[in-house]
Design an enzyme around this catalytic site. Structure first.
Site, mmCIF file in Angstrom:
data_model
loop_
_atom_site.group_PDB
_atom_site.id
_atom_site.type_symbol
_atom_site.label_atom_id
_atom_site.label_comp_id
_atom_site.label_asym_id
_atom_site.label_seq_id
_atom_site.Cartn_x
_atom_site.Cartn_y
_atom_site.Cartn_z
ATOM 1 N N HIS A 173 -34.676 -21.106 -6.087
ATOM 2 C CA HIS A 173 -34.976 -21.415 -5.141
ATOM 3 C C HIS A 173 -35.504 -22.082 -4.318
ATOM 4 O O HIS A 173 -35.937 -22.891 -4.829
ATOM 5 C CB HIS A 173 -35.439 -19.646 -4.558
ATOM 6 N N SER A 194 -30.046 -16.107 6.454
ATOM 7 C CA SER A 194 -30.077 -15.458 7.909
ATOM 8 C C SER A 194 -29.317 -14.647 7.807
ATOM 9 O O SER A 194 -28.595 -14.664 8.784
ATOM 10 C CB SER A 194 -30.231 -16.540 9.064
ATOM 11 N N ASN A 207 -33.142 -10.520 -1.369
ATOM 12 C CA ASN A 207 -34.613 -11.314 -2.210
ATOM 13 C C ASN A 207 -35.803 -10.541 -1.445
ATOM 14 O O ASN A 207 -35.731 -11.051 -0.467
ATOM 15 C CB ASN A 207 -34.503 -12.615 -1.962
ATOM 16 N N GLY A 221 -34.552 -18.183 6.818
ATOM 17 C CA GLY A 221 -35.926 -17.580 7.816
ATOM 18 C C GLY A 221 -35.763 -18.439 8.518
ATOM 19 O O GLY A 221 -36.769 -17.741 9.915
ATOM 20 N N GLU A 281 -37.223 -22.260 -1.982
ATOM 21 C CA GLU A 281 -39.034 -22.044 -1.684
ATOM 22 C C GLU A 281 -40.106 -22.539 -2.802
ATOM 23 O O GLU A 281 -41.200 -23.152 -3.251
ATOM 24 C CB GLU A 281 -39.529 -20.600 -1.452
ATOM 25 N N GLU A 302 -27.335 -21.312 -0.653
ATOM 26 C CA GLU A 302 -28.308 -21.297 0.731
ATOM 27 C C GLU A 302 -28.694 -23.289 1.014
ATOM 28 O O GLU A 302 -29.619 -23.478 0.589
ATOM 29 C CB GLU A 302 -29.861 -20.389 0.008
ATOM 30 N N LYS A 359 -39.138 -11.365 -1.901
ATOM 31 C CA LYS A 359 -39.895 -12.463 -1.593
ATOM 32 C C LYS A 359 -41.084 -11.930 -1.778
ATOM 33 O O LYS A 359 -41.122 -10.844 -2.621
ATOM 34 C CB LYS A 359 -39.902 -12.818 -0.151
#
Ligand code: PEP
Length: 251
Positions: free
Chosen positions: A93, A208, A10, A171, A95, A165, A12
């Site tokens: 996702h 991560s 991904n 991250g 985010e 996730e 992003k």
């Protein structure tokens, strides 16, 4: 049992044309490919990645509109993605759930649009640190699945992937331990079995993942691959993770 891995990147909102040129120069044509590699760049670079990537790599988008067509500025429809031979699409996702306020209901509509257009959804679910610390992980994960997936969806002859996730691991450099991730993956599988007993859905871990922790995660029984953000931006690191999956699968 032979386990096929899905190693997905991904990117992003990262990359540009020179990054893409350099990235794929790191891919040698003799790279083994018994598992699946997927790369999800920003929409505007989907075609560039498709042009540059070796043919065994599948391409995915990072989002899809829940609408078919019309006055939805800034959106990209499932038909448009399919028209460009995109195979996968990341849906839900964290985010997007956080910054774009995407609800489970909206995520379900997006998933249905992906399926209608023969795109393979990568449905992301995961708990926040507050939810984990207050023992709500299983409740939250259960809701995220049940509000999006139902018996009709699971009965249809469609393929899709789930990515677990944990938000606190995305991250941040923090990773769920292999045991923690495996426990949640087993729970996800049990919920899927309750909704529809015979559907096998690969469940990827995201948060991560990097070459130094990929082996222990990918070796766990219920982990079928990884959705990788930061580490996927380094081609040699991403290839290393892919090759770890190759080594595990091929002994
Ligand atoms: C992600 O954003 O899907 C992700 C897993 O990111 P990272 O690998 O950087 O934690």
């Amino acid at each position: 049992m032979d386990k096929k891995y899905f190693i997905a990147a991904n990117w992003k909102m990262n990359a540009d044309l020179s990054f893409i040129n350099e990235y794929f120069s790191a891919f040698k044509s003799e790279l083994e490919n018994s598992n699946d590699m997927i790369i999800c760049p920003p929409d505007i670079y989907l075609q560039s990645v498709m042009d540059k990537a070796p043919s065994f790599i599948s391409i995915g988008a990072q989002n899809i509109s829940q609408h078919e067509v019309g006055a939805f500025t800034g959106e990209c429809s499932g038909h448009m993605l399919a028209d460009h031979s995109i195979e996968y699409v990341i849906i839900g996702h964290s985010e997007r759930r956080e910054y774009h306020r995407e609800s489970n209901e909206e995520i379900k509509l997006k998933l249905l649009k992906a399926i209608e257009n023969n795109l393979i959804p990568i449905l992301c679910i995961g708990e926040s640190i507050e939810q984990r610390e207050s023992d709500q992980t299983f409740e939250v994960i259960g809701q995220q699945i049940r509000r999006v997936l139902d018996r009709d969806i699971l009965s249809a002859d469609t393929q899709f992937l789930i990515a677990y996730e944990p938000i606190w691991a995305i991250g941040t450099g923090l990773t769920a331990t292999p045991e923690m991730a495996n426990e949640v993956h087993a729970f996800i599988q049990s919920i899927l079995n309750e909704i529809h007993s015979s559907k096998i859905i690969p469940i990827l871990y995201g948060g991560s993942m990097k070459s130094s922790n990929a082996k222990e995660l990918l070796q766990m029984e219920h982990i079928h691959g990884g959705l990788i953000g930061g580490a996927s931006l380094d081609a040699s690191e991403f290839i290393k993770i892919y090759n770890i999956a190759e080594e595990i699968r091929n002994g």
